[in-house]
Write an enzyme that holds these catalytic residues in place. Structure first.
Site: not given
Ligand code: KIV
Length: 269
Positions: A49-50, A88, A118, A120, A187
């Protein structure tokens, strides 16, 4: 007659089996063309989600909608054939209850064709992780610096600077492992804490700004390619694509302006 589908991609059990073995290589990717390049080298690719910050200019990942993750997830799945694709779950799509998390995770998997999601959070997400895994959704966990909680954490801060906070991080790592996550991203975590967690849990740890001792590493592709003006301190920049793109754009603009831009006879071969 049933059709036998040949699985070419790396699978979740294959990644999980790399605990303590050959280091796991991973990168983020958000588009089909970069994903096709990364696919040659990465064991798994994260559609992180970055992308909200890197591609869409958002200030944090909090505003990323589910549909955007699905759109980029589809592109990455289309562009690849070997790596496991992990997508994510964005903020607000899984925290409310295990049932809400299942509904949204299933939507991500059905619409993108990815192999895992994924999310968090440590101990607080353990019940949800078990709920998803028992219903066929493989989960990668993410602890330490969790950007979706940056408002609560007061920014993007390295975790574990005070040794008396280590027990809580270790508890988070053990909770997600025991809940059934197949791996966990660590992280922004001080090196000895990440190394300790790696030693003490049974699933592979994937470090980002953590420790070389993790079972694998991940970086945001655009950061390591030198595309972003600012990158976190821990990122080693392997390319200089930002300046290279600027040089190309500048050359093009100059050619257009001085009318040396090639004519049709030179452009179309
Ligand atoms: O969103 C993302 O790119 C991430 C990575 C930094 C692990 O969660």
């Amino acid at each position: 007659m049933s059709k036998q589908v040949k699985i070419r991609r790396n699978t979740v059990p294959q990644i999980a089996a790399r605990k303590g073995g050959e280091p796991i290589v991973s990168l983020t990717s958000y588009h089909a063309h970069t994903a096709a390049i990364v696919d040659k080298y990465a064991d798994f690719i994260l559609v992180g989600d970055s992308l909200g910050m890197v591609m869409h200019g958002m200030e944090s990942t909090v505003g990323v909608p589910l549909d955007l993750m699905i759109m980029h997830g589809k592109a990455v799945v289309r562009g690849t054939e070997k790596a496991l694709i992990v997508v994510d779950m964005p903020f607000g799509t899984y925290e409310e209850s295990p049932a809400v998390a299942f509904r949204n995770a299933a939507k991500i998997m059905k619409e993108t064709g990815c192999g895992a999601v994924k999310l968090e959070g440590g101990k607080r997400m353990a019940e949800t992780i078990t709920f998803l895994v028992e219903r066929g959704i493989p989960v990668m966990a993410h602890i330490g610096l969790t950007p979706q909680s940056s408002h609560v954490m007061g920014g993007f801060k390295t975790q574990g600077r005070e040794e008396d906070s280590w027990a809580a991080h270790l508890e988070d790592a053990k909770a997600v492992s025991e809940a059934g996550a197949f791996s966990v991203v660590l992280e922004g975590m001080v090196e000895p804490l990440a190394a300790k967690i790696t030693k003490e849990i049974d699933i592979p740890t994937i470090g980002i700004g953590a420790s070389a001792d993790c079972d694998g590493q991940i970086l945001v592709l655009e950061d390591m390619l030198g595309l972003n003006e600012w990158t976190p301190k821990f990122v080693k920049v392997y390319g200089d694509l930002g300046p290279a793109i600027e040089r190309a754009v500048e050359k093009y603009a100059d050619e257009v302006k001085d009318r040396s831009f090639p004519g049709e006879d030179q452009v179309y071969r």
